[in-house]
Design a protein around this motif. Structure first.
Motif, mmCIF file in Angstrom:
data_model
loop_
_atom_site.group_PDB
_atom_site.id
_atom_site.type_symbol
_atom_site.label_atom_id
_atom_site.label_comp_id
_atom_site.label_asym_id
_atom_site.label_seq_id
_atom_site.Cartn_x
_atom_site.Cartn_y
_atom_site.Cartn_z
ATOM 1 N N THR A 203 5.452 8.128 17.200
ATOM 2 C CA THR A 203 5.776 8.872 15.987
ATOM 3 C C THR A 203 5.460 8.054 14.735
ATOM 4 O O THR A 203 4.898 8.572 13.763
ATOM 5 C CB THR A 203 7.262 9.276 15.983
ATOM 6 N N TRP A 204 5.810 6.760 14.764
ATOM 7 C CA TRP A 204 5.538 5.917 13.603
ATOM 8 C C TRP A 204 4.038 5.827 13.325
ATOM 9 O O TRP A 204 3.595 5.937 12.173
ATOM 10 C CB TRP A 204 6.103 4.517 13.801
ATOM 11 N N LEU A 205 3.232 5.635 14.366
ATOM 12 C CA LEU A 205 1.790 5.529 14.182
ATOM 13 C C LEU A 205 1.213 6.824 13.616
ATOM 14 O O LEU A 205 0.306 6.793 12.770
ATOM 15 C CB LEU A 205 1.112 5.173 15.507
ATOM 16 N N ALA A 206 1.724 7.967 14.075
ATOM 17 C CA ALA A 206 1.250 9.258 13.555
ATOM 18 C C ALA A 206 1.609 9.404 12.080
ATOM 19 O O ALA A 206 0.800 9.883 11.274
ATOM 20 C CB ALA A 206 1.855 10.398 14.368
ATOM 21 N N VAL A 207 2.816 9.001 11.717
ATOM 22 C CA VAL A 207 3.252 9.078 10.320
ATOM 23 C C VAL A 207 2.399 8.160 9.446
ATOM 24 O O VAL A 207 1.921 8.556 8.373
ATOM 25 C CB VAL A 207 4.748 8.709 10.214
ATOM 26 N N GLU A 208 2.198 6.928 9.903
ATOM 27 C CA GLU A 208 1.400 5.983 9.118
ATOM 28 C C GLU A 208 -0.045 6.458 8.984
ATOM 29 O O GLU A 208 -0.660 6.337 7.918
ATOM 30 C CB GLU A 208 1.434 4.593 9.766
ATOM 31 N N ASP A 209 -0.598 7.034 10.064
ATOM 32 C CA ASP A 209 -1.977 7.542 10.017
ATOM 33 C C ASP A 209 -2.162 8.610 8.953
ATOM 34 O O ASP A 209 -3.222 8.721 8.339
ATOM 35 C CB ASP A 209 -2.360 8.125 11.378
#
Length: 260
Positions: A203-209
């Motif tokens: 989830t964090w990687l998707a948000v940062e992307d």
């Protein structure tokens, strides 16, 4: 990691796992946990980027971190996006995942927490597997007109993405991405603690992307194999290429890498 360091860390993992397993047993087996956990985690991890968007409107230094030269998204856009995501979770994701959890039935929880090495390898394996499955699914959604028009097009309403928009997609796409994450953890045969950490990082990687910021401490600057926000920003700007969500190796191998 040295043996003495492992001995210091693993009892902490075991104590945390014992607390969750014993004190929150009913929560862990709740049919509503996957959907509620996914939604609340997403919103919580977006909060720092909401603050950045507010600051970018008044601070030239923060605005310089933005990939696009345009103004940051307004609070009204954030609110409208949050409403759309909440409606889709309530009307589609929550009932479908609750039904799947009910049909799956209760599973026993292991007594022991994973070792630090097992935790690391399982989470990394899940991220790599999810990245592969997502790349294939994302590529198909762009190359098959029916899939793009009926499933994926809604996610591309934003040519300049922002953090909350990571889950601003049609209900079928949201369900498919949640299913890919669950299948990844199932194929790796994760310990529940590893699976929880994988979902959090995913989830964090998707948000940062989708954040629209190339931050000085961004993971893509620390780990060269990650594309990060510039990589995915390019995908939204051009509406093709850069199909992998996190790593860049599949796009490079299949000739769909188009830079940032």
């Amino acid at each position: 990691m040295s043996a003495s360091s492992t001995q210091r860390v693993e009892p902490l993992l075991q104590s945390q796992w014992d607390y969750l397993r014993i004190e929150h047993h009913d929560v862990l087996f709740s049919s509503y946990l996957p959907a509620c956990g996914a939604f609340l985690t997403h919103v919580a991890l977006c909060a720092p980027f909401l603050l950045l968007d507010v600051l970018a409107g008044v601070s030239p230094r923060v605005h310089a971190w933005r990939i696009s030269s345009g103004p940051p998204p307004s609070l009204s856009r954030w609110s409208a996006c949050l409403r759309r995501i909440a409606v889709r979770y309530l009307t589609a994701v929550l009932p479908v995942t609750a039904l799947l959890q009910t049909l799956r039935g209760p599973a026993g929880l292991p007594e022991h927490a994973p070792t630090c090495w097992r935790l690391f390898t399982e989470v990394l394996a899940c991220l790599l597997l999810f990245d592969t499955l997502f790349f294939a699914w994302h590529f198909c959604m762009h190359r098959v007109p029916w899939l793009y028009c009926n499933i994926h097009q809604e996610h591309h309403r934003h040519h300049i993405p922002f953090a909350l928009q990571a889950q601003d997609a049609s209900a079928p796409e949201l369900l498919s991405l949640l299913l890919l994450a669950l299948v990844s953890a199932w194929l790796v045969d994760c310990h529940p603690l590893s699976e929880a950490l994988f979902h959090l990082l995913n989830t964090w990687l998707a948000v940062e992307d989708h954040s629209g910021y190339s931050l000085p401490w961004g993971l893509h600057k620390l780990l060269p194999l990650l594309g990060g926000a510039p990589h995915h920003h390019g995908h939204h700007a051009r509406n093709n290429g850069n199909y992998a969500p996190y790593f860049t190796h599949w796009d490079r191998l299949f000739g769909t890498y188009s830079g940032d």
